[in-house]
Design an enzyme around this catalytic site. Structure first.
Site, mmCIF file in Angstrom:
data_model
loop_
_atom_site.group_PDB
_atom_site.id
_atom_site.type_symbol
_atom_site.label_atom_id
_atom_site.label_comp_id
_atom_site.label_asym_id
_atom_site.label_seq_id
_atom_site.Cartn_x
_atom_site.Cartn_y
_atom_site.Cartn_z
ATOM 1 N N LYS A 161 42.683 87.386 28.010
ATOM 2 C CA LYS A 161 42.479 88.392 26.950
ATOM 3 C C LYS A 161 43.677 88.432 26.018
ATOM 4 O O LYS A 161 43.537 88.665 24.821
ATOM 5 C CB LYS A 161 42.242 89.771 27.557
ATOM 6 C CG LYS A 161 40.888 89.920 28.222
ATOM 7 C CD LYS A 161 40.602 91.379 28.547
ATOM 8 C CE LYS A 161 39.290 91.555 29.286
ATOM 9 N NZ LYS A 161 39.054 92.939 29.695
ATOM 10 N N LYS A 176 31.952 81.874 31.516
ATOM 11 C CA LYS A 176 31.318 83.083 32.036
ATOM 12 C C LYS A 176 30.567 83.840 30.936
ATOM 13 O O LYS A 176 31.055 83.906 29.805
ATOM 14 C CB LYS A 176 32.441 83.971 32.595
ATOM 15 C CG LYS A 176 32.033 85.098 33.466
ATOM 16 C CD LYS A 176 33.244 85.950 33.824
ATOM 17 C CE LYS A 176 33.708 86.755 32.629
ATOM 18 N NZ LYS A 176 34.674 87.803 32.886
ATOM 19 N N LYS A 185 30.876 90.081 27.588
ATOM 20 C CA LYS A 185 30.655 90.996 26.457
ATOM 21 C C LYS A 185 31.549 90.628 25.289
ATOM 22 O O LYS A 185 31.238 90.927 24.140
ATOM 23 C CB LYS A 185 31.057 92.420 26.864
ATOM 24 C CG LYS A 185 30.131 93.105 27.810
ATOM 25 C CD LYS A 185 30.681 94.510 28.081
ATOM 26 C CE LYS A 185 30.337 94.942 29.479
ATOM 27 N NZ LYS A 185 31.273 95.857 30.085
HETATM 28 P P1 TYM Z 1 33.421 94.813 33.299
HETATM 29 O O1 TYM Z 1 32.783 95.867 32.490
HETATM 30 O O2 TYM Z 1 34.116 93.694 32.628
HETATM 31 O O3 TYM Z 1 32.373 94.179 34.310
HETATM 32 C C1 TYM Z 1 31.568 95.002 35.098
HETATM 33 C C2 TYM Z 1 31.049 94.255 36.317
HETATM 34 O O4 TYM Z 1 30.241 93.147 35.924
HETATM 35 C C3 TYM Z 1 30.705 91.965 36.568
HETATM 36 N N1 TYM Z 1 30.502 90.834 35.655
HETATM 37 C C4 TYM Z 1 29.829 89.722 35.988
HETATM 38 N N2 TYM Z 1 29.204 89.347 37.118
HETATM 39 C C5 TYM Z 1 28.594 88.141 37.118
HETATM 40 N N3 TYM Z 1 28.580 87.307 36.061
HETATM 41 C C6 TYM Z 1 29.193 87.632 34.907
HETATM 42 N N4 TYM Z 1 29.161 86.812 33.866
HETATM 43 C C7 TYM Z 1 29.854 88.891 34.833
HETATM 44 N N5 TYM Z 1 30.539 89.533 33.858
HETATM 45 C C8 TYM Z 1 30.927 90.718 34.385
HETATM 46 C C9 TYM Z 1 32.196 92.226 36.803
HETATM 47 O O5 TYM Z 1 32.688 91.395 37.829
HETATM 48 C C10 TYM Z 1 32.173 93.681 37.187
HETATM 49 O O6 TYM Z 1 31.840 93.847 38.549
HETATM 50 N N6 TYM Z 1 37.468 95.603 35.865
HETATM 51 C C11 TYM Z 1 36.064 95.953 36.039
HETATM 52 C C12 TYM Z 1 35.797 97.403 35.789
HETATM 53 C C13 TYM Z 1 36.476 98.331 36.762
HETATM 54 C C14 TYM Z 1 36.223 98.444 38.150
HETATM 55 C C15 TYM Z 1 37.066 99.485 38.628
HETATM 56 C C16 TYM Z 1 35.369 97.776 39.008
HETATM 57 C C17 TYM Z 1 37.422 99.249 36.459
HETATM 58 N N7 TYM Z 1 37.784 99.963 37.583
HETATM 59 C C18 TYM Z 1 37.065 99.853 39.967
HETATM 60 C C19 TYM Z 1 35.380 98.140 40.352
HETATM 61 C C20 TYM Z 1 36.234 99.174 40.819
HETATM 62 C C21 TYM Z 1 35.230 95.043 35.140
HETATM 63 O O7 TYM Z 1 35.256 93.886 35.291
HETATM 64 O O8 TYM Z 1 34.436 95.613 34.219
#
Ligand code: TYM
Length: 337
Positions: free
Chosen positions: A113, A200, A203
């Site tokens: 990022k 991957k 968003k």
């Molecule tokens: P975020 O919003 O980036 O992603 C949310 C969840 O979606 C999963 N994910 C995917 N899984 C499979 N294939 C993909 N292409 C893909 N893109 C995203 C992510 O692994 C995630 O599970 N850092 C976290 C948010 C967070 C969080 C937490 C999670 C903040 N605090 C505490 C668990 C516990 C995240 O990746 O958000």
């Protein structure tokens, strides 16, 4: 006996996509039957890269509605907004003070990022995984269901808890923090981009055609699938390293149509892309239809959504405050009288 506890979250940045659903939220829906589940909308994480203040609130509400539309049931799970509970930020600060800077500089997602941000990298972006550790450790979570890309952040949370807190600060006779375990679903934990099977689905990809968003209308899904990158082989198969797109799209098809990998592969083994794509399109649109309908219904009753989030906040806050007080005490802060 109390049920093992689960916590997870998604950032309210733009539209949620198939990766978020298949890799994370789909797993949450199952877990709420057998675990005590907390799901937050992580809006504080959403401001670690430049954000639009005019959209943050509506995207936060819309993300909560999508949790419910995907099957998270507020009578079984606690759904809440991260920024509504200041204890997340307070614990983050405490953890910041014990986390070595070079642990954060090593994080893959930060490096990726940061390259995109150029000169504009915030301290918040570097600190993202510490806030995530605070989210998890504040609730004594046993398990954290996430996609594959979050494994390194989970490892960091475990190391902070073990090496930087539990080894230094104690509650009488007891470890202060529970060490959480990642829970990564076997199929769907790494959904790849439609335009590059080695990248991957994300968003933050500038190209909207690279992902299927959960709220994309059927015509748009059809268009995106038509444009999805293919290769020159006939027949869809798993396990061929030269065919990342086949691996990804066939995997997507299997999950969305509720078939095992073996059955999906058997069905598509001799199929050309021209025949396979409409099949994938049907599976995607029919899987998303009930989610989109439920979402629409939920968004028509904002009062109800706000009430769910208020009840969630009240419930989550009890656990968060209790744990924060234990942590503050163990670190030696003067208690409030
Ligand atoms: P975020 O919003 O980036 O992603 C949310 C969840 O979606 C999963 N994910 C995917 N899984 C499979 N294939 C993909 N292409 C893909 N893109 C995203 C992510 O692994 C995630 O599970 N850092 C976290 C948010 C967070 C969080 C937490 C999670 C903040 N605090 C505490 C668990 C516990 C995240 O990746 O958000």
């Amino acid at each position: 006996m109390s049920r093992p506890r689960v916590l997870s979250g998604v950032q309210p940045t733009g539209a949620l996509h198939l990766g978020n659903w298949l890799g994370a939220i789909r797993n949450w829906v199952e877990l709420q039957e057998s675990h005590e589940t907390f799901f937050c909308v992580v809006d504080l994480h959403a401001i670690t890269t430049p954000h639009n203040p005019g959209k943050l609130a509506s995207e936060t509400l819309s993300t909560a509605a999508l949790y419910m539309a995907c099957g998270i049931d507020p009578s079984k799970s606690t759904i809440f907004v991260q920024s509504h509970i200041p204890a997340h930020s307070e614990l983050c600060w405490i953890l910041n003070c014990v986390t070595p800077l070079n642990w954060l500089e090593r994080m893959i997602q930060f490096k990726e990022k940061a390259i995109k941000q150029g000169d504009n990298v915030s301290v918040g972006l570097l600190d993202y995984p510490v806030l995530m550790a605070a989210d998890i450790l504040l609730y004594d979570a046993d398990f954290v269901p996430v996609g594959e890309d979050q494994k390194q952040h989970l490892e960091l949370a475990r190391n902070i808890a073990q090496q930087r807190i539990n080894s230094r600060f104690k509650e009488v006779e007891k470890d202060l923090l529970k060490i959480p375990k990642p829970m990564i679903i076997k199929n769907g934990s790494r959904v790849m981009s439609l335009s590059d099977g080695l990248k991957k689905m994300s968003k933050s990809d500038d190209n909207d055609n690279s992902r299927i968003n959960l709220l994309d209308p059927p015509e748009l899904i059809c268009k995106k699938i038509k444009r999805a990158k293919t290769d020159s082989y006939i027949g869809l198969e798993f396990g061929n390293p030269l065919r990342p797109e086949a691996e990804n799209l066939l995997g997507m098809y299997a999950i969305l149509s509720g078939k095992s990998n073996a059955v999906a592969q058997q069905e598509c083994l001799e199929m050309g892309w021209g025949k396979f794509k409409p099949l994938l399109n049907d599976a995607a649109t029919s899987a998303l239809k009930p989610i989109q309908e439920k979402y629409k219904e939920l968004m028509e009753n904002r009062d109800h959504l706000n009430l769910v989030l208020k009840n969630g906040r009240i419930k989550a806050e009890q656990t968060a405050q209790k744990n924060l007080t234990r942590i503050r005490n163990a670190l030696g802060f003067l208690p409030e009288k």
